[in-house]
Design an enzyme around this catalytic site. Structure first.
Site, mmCIF file in Angstrom:
data_model
loop_
_atom_site.group_PDB
_atom_site.id
_atom_site.type_symbol
_atom_site.label_atom_id
_atom_site.label_comp_id
_atom_site.label_asym_id
_atom_site.label_seq_id
_atom_site.Cartn_x
_atom_site.Cartn_y
_atom_site.Cartn_z
ATOM 1 C CG ASP A 20 -0.268 9.867 -3.036
ATOM 2 O OD1 ASP A 20 0.307 10.614 -3.831
ATOM 3 O OD2 ASP A 20 -0.995 8.913 -3.389
ATOM 4 C CE LYS A 44 -3.053 11.247 -7.090
ATOM 5 N NZ LYS A 44 -2.095 10.728 -8.084
ATOM 6 N N GLY A 66 -2.801 2.109 -4.942
ATOM 7 C CA GLY A 66 -3.604 1.671 -3.807
ATOM 8 C C GLY A 66 -3.568 0.182 -3.552
ATOM 9 N N GLY A 100 1.803 1.307 -6.374
ATOM 10 C CA GLY A 100 1.978 0.017 -5.721
ATOM 11 C C GLY A 100 3.288 -0.144 -4.974
ATOM 12 N N GLY A 124 2.350 6.396 -2.738
ATOM 13 C CA GLY A 124 1.041 6.855 -2.305
ATOM 14 C C GLY A 124 0.653 6.235 -0.994
ATOM 15 C CB SER A 125 -1.792 3.571 -0.285
ATOM 16 O OG SER A 125 -2.586 4.070 -1.337
#
Lengths: 303, 198
Positions: free
Chosen positions: A35, A92, A164, A225, A246-247
């Site tokens: 991301d 997205k 997230g 996650g 992602g994060s």
């Protein structure tokens, strides 16, 4: 050796076929999709060995913190990321928001993620993904959900996890659920497949295909996650064919080093000596959240 | 003994090549370390992201062994990203991207456009005269220049997409994504004659 006579261009070529759409997912196997929210992060991701980047306005951890409605990203920002890197760029669209998907296709993104991380636009229908030339990836928490998405035209499935959170427990739950049911169907008596299809609320032909092949008809990736190299290797050992992070990267202390370490861990997922080496000295990972404390679980979005 | 054909398994479409090679009677072996690379008779470099594979070749300590084995004449077949890695010169790559100069061609990355431009087409392949080869091109590269020792085996729009120099083959497309085994067979026959039959 001399130049051998060879044919010239054939009269017809075909775009947007199943082979071409699922084929790009094949090419991403064994890789890490990261991301990113701007061109600078996209460069860091490419430098670290990402196979693709996911362009979005806020990483899931920030969407979770800020609340409000999360939508498709600004086309200008997606264009900026496309210009910054040579690897595929994904973006997205909201669940069911086929116009966002039309816009992303017009922008020339390489894959559309119909994603539960954004606020759903339709509470009954997902996008008819067969109608598009651009391929789609969709999330799934279990095999039935995965097969419904494939029947709608998804060319890659990612287990949803809980985006997230920096907490891998939901990703493991979803991956084990999908691969576990695949194993059971492979062992089932053919007469039991009708009941499996009913139970999974999934098309019978796809259930029968799994019975024959022992795998999903499209590549199975893992998301939601993952925060440290060992998380990526865990997903791979549990049967994921590539990972989305992602994060976990840009919410950590040293994104560039962590990103590269996660790439190496995904390649060498079954070699603990290499995993130990690449896990060293990466600084603090993202803090992480307990699932039981969440106000909103994204994985429940999708039908 | 069937020939041991290594499959560079750092990243990319490894599984489908393994199925094709096994169907041709070879023994596919996944290669992720220099020791594994030293033990194979040939190497297939699959499609994937060439920038990622190039980075992983360095970080996994494979790059020097690969360069040495290719210089030593190891047969190799590179598809898509694999073609970029085997090329002499790469256009539109990253400055730190490595290519191993195993075949005297210049390759341009993503030459046909983005994913929405990816396509399937039937190709006439020199040496496979019975029927066209159905080829899948995904964000494909193309060959823009070939050296004297290179045979162009197929073209699209007049641009080379399948080339051979000695026992090194490169294709811009993905023969592993279709059930047609003729190109894998052609590679193995050229490199090993009938030795692969056992």
């Amino acid at each position: 050796m001399s130049d051998t006579p060879a044919g010239s261009r054939p009269s017809t070529t075909e775009t947007g076929t199943i082979a071409v759409k699922r084929g790009l997912a094949e090419m991403l196997k064994g890789g890490v999709i990261m991301d990113v929210v701007d061109a600078e992060q996209a460069k860091i991701a490419e430098d670290a060995g990402a196979v693709a980047v996911m362009a979005l306005e806020r990483v899931p951890a920030d969407i979770r913190r800020d609340g409000g409605v999360a939508r498709m990203s600004d086309p200008e920002m997606i264009e900026g990321i496309k210009a910054a890197v040579t690897i595929p760029v994904m973006a997205k669209a909201r669940i069911g928001h086929f116009v966002e998907a039309q816009i992303l296709e017009a922008l020339g993104v390489d894959y559309v993620d119909e994603s539960e991380v954004l606020t759903p636009a339709d509470e009954a229908h997902h996008i008819d993904k067969w109608a598009f030339t651009v391929p789609f990836v969709c999330g799934a928490t279990n095999l039935g959900e995965a097969l419904r998405r494939i029947s709608e035209g998804a060319c890659m499935i990612r287990s949803k996890g809980e985006a997230g959170t920096g907490n891998v427990v939901e990703a493991v739950r979803h991956l084990r659920s999908i691969t576990g049911d695949i194993r059971k169907i492979t062992q089932a008596d053919p007469a039991e497949l009708f009941h499996w299809a009913k139970q999974l609320q999934a098309p019978l032909p796809l259930v029968q295909e799994i019975h024959g092949t022992g795998k999903l008809p499209v590549p199975l990736f893992c998301a939601g996650g993952l925060a440290i190299p060992a998380d990526a290797a865990l997903a791979m050992q549990l049967g994921a064919e590539a990972v989305f992070v992602g994060s976990g990267i840009f919410k950590s202390d040293e994104p560039a080093r962590r990103a590269k370490a996660i790439v190496e861990a995904t390649t060498h997922f079954s070699d603990p000596a290499i995993l130990a080496k690449v896990s060293r000295g990466l600084g603090a990972a993202m803090p992480g959240l307990e699932i039981s404390t969440l106000e909103q679980t994204y994985a429940d979005r999708g039908w | 003994m069937p020939v041991k054909v290594g499959l560079l398994a750092l990243q990319g479409a490894v599984g489908r090549h393994a199925e094709a090679l096994a169907a041709c009677g070879a023994a596919p072996v996944e290669v992720r370390t220099a020791d594994q690379l030293a033990a194979v008779d040939a190497l297939v470099l699959p499609g994937g992201e060439s920038t990622t594979i190039s980075m992983l070749l360095e970080s996994s300590g494979l790059a020097e062994t690969l360069a040495a084995r290719l210089a030593d004449g190891m047969p190799a077949f590179g598809t898509c990203a694999g073609m970029i890695l085997l090329a002499g010169t790469v256009l539109d790559g990253r400055p730190d991207q490595r290519s191993f100069d195993a075949i005297d061609v210049t390759v341009q990355r993503n030459a046909f456009g983005r994913q929405v431009d990816s396509f399937e087409a039937d190709l006439d392949v020199a040496g496979l005269d019975d029927e066209p080869f159905h080829a899948v091109f995904i964000r494909a590269p193309v060959v823009t220049a070939v050296g004297d020792g290179v045979a162009v085996l197929a073209r699209i729009d007049g641009r080379p997409v399948l080339c051979r120099q000695g026992v090194v083959f490169v294709s811009a497309f993905h023969p592993e994504l279709t059930p047609d085994l003729r190109l894998h067979r052609l590679f193995l026959d050229t490199a090993f004659g009938n030795a692969k039959e056992n």
